[in-house]
Design a protein around this motif. Structure first.
Motif, PDB file in Angstrom:
ATOM      1  N   ALA A   1     -49.160 -61.063-133.869  1.00 41.46           N
ATOM      2  CA  ALA A   1     -49.569 -60.498-135.163  1.00 41.46           C
ATOM      3  C   ALA A   1     -50.302 -59.175-134.953  1.00 41.46           C
ATOM      4  CB  ALA A   1     -50.443 -61.485-135.921  1.00 41.46           C
TER       5      ALA A   1
ATOM      6  N   TYR B   1     -48.202 -54.939-126.855  1.00 40.97           N
ATOM      7  CA  TYR B   1     -48.716 -56.267-126.535  1.00 40.97           C
ATOM      8  C   TYR B   1     -49.497 -56.241-125.221  1.00 40.97           C
ATOM      9  CZ  TYR B   1     -48.556 -61.338-125.630  1.00 40.97           C
ATOM     10  OH  TYR B   1     -48.887 -62.645-125.356  1.00 40.97           O
TER      11      TYR B   1
ATOM     12  N   ARG C   1     -48.150 -51.719-134.297  1.00 41.14           N
ATOM     13  CA  ARG C   1     -46.836 -51.099-134.496  1.00 41.14           C
ATOM     14  C   ARG C   1     -46.811 -50.357-135.839  1.00 41.14           C
ATOM     15  NH1 ARG C   1     -43.791 -48.773-132.576  1.00 41.14           N
ATOM     16  NH2 ARG C   1     -43.261 -50.220-130.950  1.00 41.14           N
ATOM     17  N   GLY C   2     -47.311 -50.984-136.887  1.00 39.94           N
ATOM     18  CA  GLY C   2     -47.344 -50.363-138.213  1.00 39.94           C
ATOM     19  C   GLY C   2     -48.200 -49.116-138.241  1.00 39.94           C
TER      20      GLY C   2
ATOM     21  N   ASP D   1     -42.696 -52.853-128.465  1.00 40.20           N
ATOM     22  CA  ASP D   1     -43.643 -53.901-128.825  1.00 40.20           C
ATOM     23  C   ASP D   1     -44.262 -54.510-127.570  1.00 40.20           C
ATOM     24  OD1 ASP D   1     -43.168 -53.458-131.485  1.00 40.20           O
ATOM     25  OD2 ASP D   1     -42.015 -55.291-131.806  1.00 40.20           O
TER      26      ASP D   1
ATOM     27  N   THR E   1     -49.911 -57.146-132.445  1.00 41.22           N
ATOM     28  CA  THR E   1     -48.901 -56.178-132.003  1.00 41.22           C
ATOM     29  C   THR E   1     -48.192 -55.578-133.216  1.00 41.22           C
ATOM     30  OG1 THR E   1     -48.583 -57.316-129.903  1.00 41.22           O
ATOM     31  CG2 THR E   1     -46.768 -55.908-130.648  1.00 41.22           C
ATOM     32  N   GLU E   2     -47.852 -56.411-134.172  1.00 38.88           N
ATOM     33  CA  GLU E   2     -47.187 -55.946-135.392  1.00 38.88           C
ATOM     34  C   GLU E   2     -48.083 -54.988-136.174  1.00 38.88           C
ATOM     35  OE1 GLU E   2     -45.491 -58.095-139.345  1.00 38.88           O
ATOM     36  OE2 GLU E   2     -45.067 -59.075-137.428  1.00 38.88           O
TER      37      GLU E   2
END
Length: 187
Positions: free
Chosen positions: A17, A37, A23-24, A33, A19-20
């Motif tokens: 989560a 991470y 990323r955003g 990713d 990492t996401e």
């Protein structure tokens, strides 16, 4: 056995989560990713520096992480088995206390923990030993379980046995890839 636990990446599988979220914030940059991470697994500060995030981006990451719902963050399989066999479980985390309590409560794990030092309790951040010393003096910790080297460094300085979870970096006393095998390594 009295166990001091790290929270993120040790009790709960939160790094996908996070990492996401990073990323955003990074947008369309050509960064995998996996690289995000891996940098987060060293530390958030390390990732922020590695990806040259500015102050606003760091604030956004932290704000979005706090918005994660307890049902979006799952405990690692079989972790409850280890919690049950320990005499005492305590947590040392950089996460805010209310967030930890909400997640533990949602997953019916709050009853397993005797004490906690959270990120908003005023202790210096890991790898400083102050929070570990506080919990060790109070609960006589036998083992520290964490997923990152910064989770075990304070314990090593205090002479407490250590276990790295899903991390084979040299320096720990024990290594676990899954909690199902806890009884095999800790005798």
């Amino acid at each position: 056995m009295n166990i001091l636990w790290d929270f993120d990446g040790t009790l709960f599988d939160t790094y996908p989560a996070y990492t996401e979220i990073v990323r955003g914030v990074l947008g369309d940059q050509k960064i995998s990713d996996e690289e995000i991470y891996l940098q987060l697994k060293v530390s958030f500060g390390n990732a922020f520096q590695h990806f040259s995030l500015n102050e606003d981006q760091v604030k956004t990451v932290r704000m979005e992480a706090r918005k994660l719902r307890p049902q979006d963050l799952m405990p690692f399989p079989e972790v409850e088995h280890v919690l049950k066999i320990a005499d005492k479980n305590v947590i040392m985390t950089h996460k805010e206390r209310d967030d930890v309590l909400s997640i533990l409560s949602y997953h019916n794990l709050n009853g397993y923990f005797t004490d906690m030092v959270a990120g908003d309790d005023g202790f210096p951040r890991k790898p400083h030993t102050a929070s570990y010393e506080f919990l060790h003096d109070k609960h006589k910790i036998d083992l520290v379980i964490g997923d990152r080297v910064i989770d075990i460094l304070p314990a090593k300085k205090l002479g407490i046995r250590t276990c790295l979870f899903q991390n084979r970096t040299p320096g720990a006393d024990y290594y676990l890839s899954r909690y199902k095998d806890f009884n095999k390594i800790i005798k």
